[in-house]
Design a protein around this motif. Structure first.
Motif, mmCIF file in Angstrom:
data_model
loop_
_atom_site.group_PDB
_atom_site.id
_atom_site.type_symbol
_atom_site.label_atom_id
_atom_site.label_comp_id
_atom_site.label_asym_id
_atom_site.label_seq_id
_atom_site.Cartn_x
_atom_site.Cartn_y
_atom_site.Cartn_z
ATOM 1 N N GLN A 62 0.922 -1.219 -0.244
ATOM 2 C CA GLN A 62 0.104 -0.087 -0.115
ATOM 3 C C GLN A 62 0.934 1.244 0.300
ATOM 4 O OE1 GLN A 62 -3.885 0.729 2.297
ATOM 5 N NE2 GLN A 62 -3.218 -0.775 3.276
ATOM 6 N N PHE A 63 1.972 1.496 0.890
ATOM 7 C CA PHE A 63 3.079 2.549 0.888
ATOM 8 C C PHE A 63 3.477 2.525 -0.362
ATOM 9 C CE2 PHE A 63 3.617 2.401 5.633
ATOM 10 C CZ PHE A 63 2.322 2.565 6.220
ATOM 11 N N ILE A 64 4.077 1.366 -1.801
ATOM 12 C CA ILE A 64 4.401 1.644 -2.486
ATOM 13 C C ILE A 64 3.358 2.691 -3.472
ATOM 14 C CG2 ILE A 64 5.616 0.705 -3.971
ATOM 15 C CD1 ILE A 64 7.188 -1.382 -2.586
ATOM 16 N N ALA A 65 2.345 2.221 -3.238
ATOM 17 C CA ALA A 65 1.310 1.857 -4.039
ATOM 18 C C ALA A 65 0.721 3.535 -3.846
ATOM 19 C CB ALA A 65 0.130 1.021 -4.720
ATOM 20 N N ASN A 66 1.193 4.296 -3.385
ATOM 21 C CA ASN A 66 0.640 5.606 -3.100
ATOM 22 C C ASN A 66 1.397 6.560 -2.692
ATOM 23 O OD1 ASN A 66 -2.377 5.507 -2.381
ATOM 24 N ND2 ASN A 66 -1.747 3.759 -1.164
ATOM 25 N N GLY A 67 2.399 5.798 -3.435
ATOM 26 C CA GLY A 67 4.096 6.855 -3.030
ATOM 27 C C GLY A 67 4.309 7.182 -2.671
ATOM 28 N N GLY A 85 -5.027 7.392 6.450
ATOM 29 C CA GLY A 85 -6.674 7.223 6.148
ATOM 30 C C GLY A 85 -6.349 5.989 4.848
ATOM 31 N N LEU A 86 -5.197 5.514 4.824
ATOM 32 C CA LEU A 86 -5.112 4.318 3.713
ATOM 33 C C LEU A 86 -5.918 2.493 4.061
ATOM 34 C CD1 LEU A 86 -1.318 3.606 3.561
ATOM 35 C CD2 LEU A 86 -3.006 5.490 2.293
ATOM 36 N N ASP A 87 -6.132 1.966 3.478
ATOM 37 C CA ASP A 87 -7.316 0.773 3.869
ATOM 38 C C ASP A 87 -6.702 0.416 4.983
ATOM 39 O OD1 ASP A 87 -9.063 -1.445 3.178
ATOM 40 O OD2 ASP A 87 -7.998 -2.458 2.555
ATOM 41 N N ARG A 88 -7.581 -0.279 5.836
ATOM 42 C CA ARG A 88 -7.209 -0.789 7.322
ATOM 43 C C ARG A 88 -6.582 -0.047 8.025
ATOM 44 N NH1 ARG A 88 -7.654 -7.276 5.014
ATOM 45 N NH2 ARG A 88 -9.459 -7.095 4.277
ATOM 46 N N ALA A 94 -2.380 3.449 12.561
ATOM 47 C CA ALA A 94 -1.287 3.927 12.662
ATOM 48 C C ALA A 94 -0.409 4.837 13.439
ATOM 49 C CB ALA A 94 -1.793 5.156 12.082
ATOM 50 N N GLU A 95 -1.265 4.653 14.851
ATOM 51 C CA GLU A 95 -0.400 5.637 15.498
ATOM 52 C C GLU A 95 0.869 4.618 16.262
ATOM 53 O OE1 GLU A 95 -1.188 6.706 19.925
ATOM 54 O OE2 GLU A 95 -2.222 7.345 18.900
ATOM 55 N N ASN A 96 0.743 3.552 16.101
ATOM 56 C CA ASN A 96 1.070 2.190 16.862
ATOM 57 C C ASN A 96 2.094 1.889 15.963
ATOM 58 O OD1 ASN A 96 -0.462 1.787 18.979
ATOM 59 N ND2 ASN A 96 -1.550 0.374 18.501
ATOM 60 N N LEU A 97 1.857 1.685 14.053
ATOM 61 C CA LEU A 97 2.909 1.870 13.379
ATOM 62 C C LEU A 97 4.294 2.507 13.365
ATOM 63 C CD1 LEU A 97 4.081 0.267 11.357
ATOM 64 C CD2 LEU A 97 2.484 1.078 10.220
ATOM 65 N N ILE A 98 3.534 3.492 13.474
ATOM 66 C CA ILE A 98 5.128 4.534 13.082
ATOM 67 C C ILE A 98 5.781 4.342 14.561
ATOM 68 C CG2 ILE A 98 5.253 7.428 13.615
ATOM 69 C CD1 ILE A 98 3.877 6.327 10.998
#
Length: 212
Positions: A62-67, A85-88, A94-98
């Protein structure tokens, strides 16, 4: 049955593939190949490398596809609002991933060297190099002879390390891959590296895929 023929061109990007003398495998060396970038980022975030939780293949795609990213280094520029705002991917995810990405900065030099995907440098070799060199700067400036002086590091591995972007090869004439890593705030065993003044995203290079 149709006999197998080794492809001459990458099925993903269409660029010509290359084979290292003495090896059977062929490889795409196009730094802009999305499949190649995906494979290398998956390795970078894996448990034995930088061990970034909740960053699986589908999320990376997703990250690659969205540039949002082109290489693993770009992960460290992501902000919560870039991905929420990405899928799922809600605010909490998002906060946990960052947070998980930021936590990976403290993994240690041996993990970073392995994560960079330098050919011939596995977990054992990365640990030996990190134990001896102790800092990313020392790796940048080491010669082939410096690497071969390390126990269990042979000439092939030493040559690969010396040639790789992570030890100082100038790729595009503007900056070193290792400078980019320092700018991202990766720690070493001895001290935290200082940010490199003036380094911007436009100057980034593909440090996961040194051409040698």
């Amino acid at each position: 049955s149709v006999p197998f023929e080794m492809p001459e061109f990458c099925p993903s990007c269409g660029e010509k593939v290359y084979r290292t003398e003495g090896e059977a495998a062929v490889r795409c060396i196009n730094p802009n190949c999305k499949s190649r970038s995906l494979r290398n980022i998956i390795h970078f975030v894996s448990r034995s490398a930088m061990n970034i939780d909740n960053l699986g293949e589908s999320v990376i795609e997703q990250f690659i596809a969205n540039g949002l990213i082109k290489s693993a280094a770009d992960l460290y520029y992501l902000k919560k609002e870039d991905i929420a705002g990405l899928d799922r991917m809600g605010d909490k995810s998002a906060e946990n991933l960052i947070s998980a990405i930021d936590a990976s900065r403290s993994r240690g030099l041996e993990r970073l060297l392995y994560a960079l995907g330098v050919r011939q440098v596995g977990e054992v070799a990365a640990e030996s190099i990190a134990r001896k060199m102790r800092t990313l700067e020392a790796c940048m400036n080491a010669s082939v002879e410096d690497f071969t002086a390390i126990e269990d590091i042979g000439e092939i591995t030493a040559t690969a390390m010396r040639a790789a972007g992570c030890v100082g090869t100038v790729i595009d004439g503007s900056t070193r891959d290792s400078d980019y890593l320092i700018a991202m705030g990766f720690p070493t065993f001895v001290r935290w590296c200082s940010p490199v003044e003036g380094l911007s995203r436009s100057m980034t290079v593909d440090y996961m895929n040194p051409i040698y």
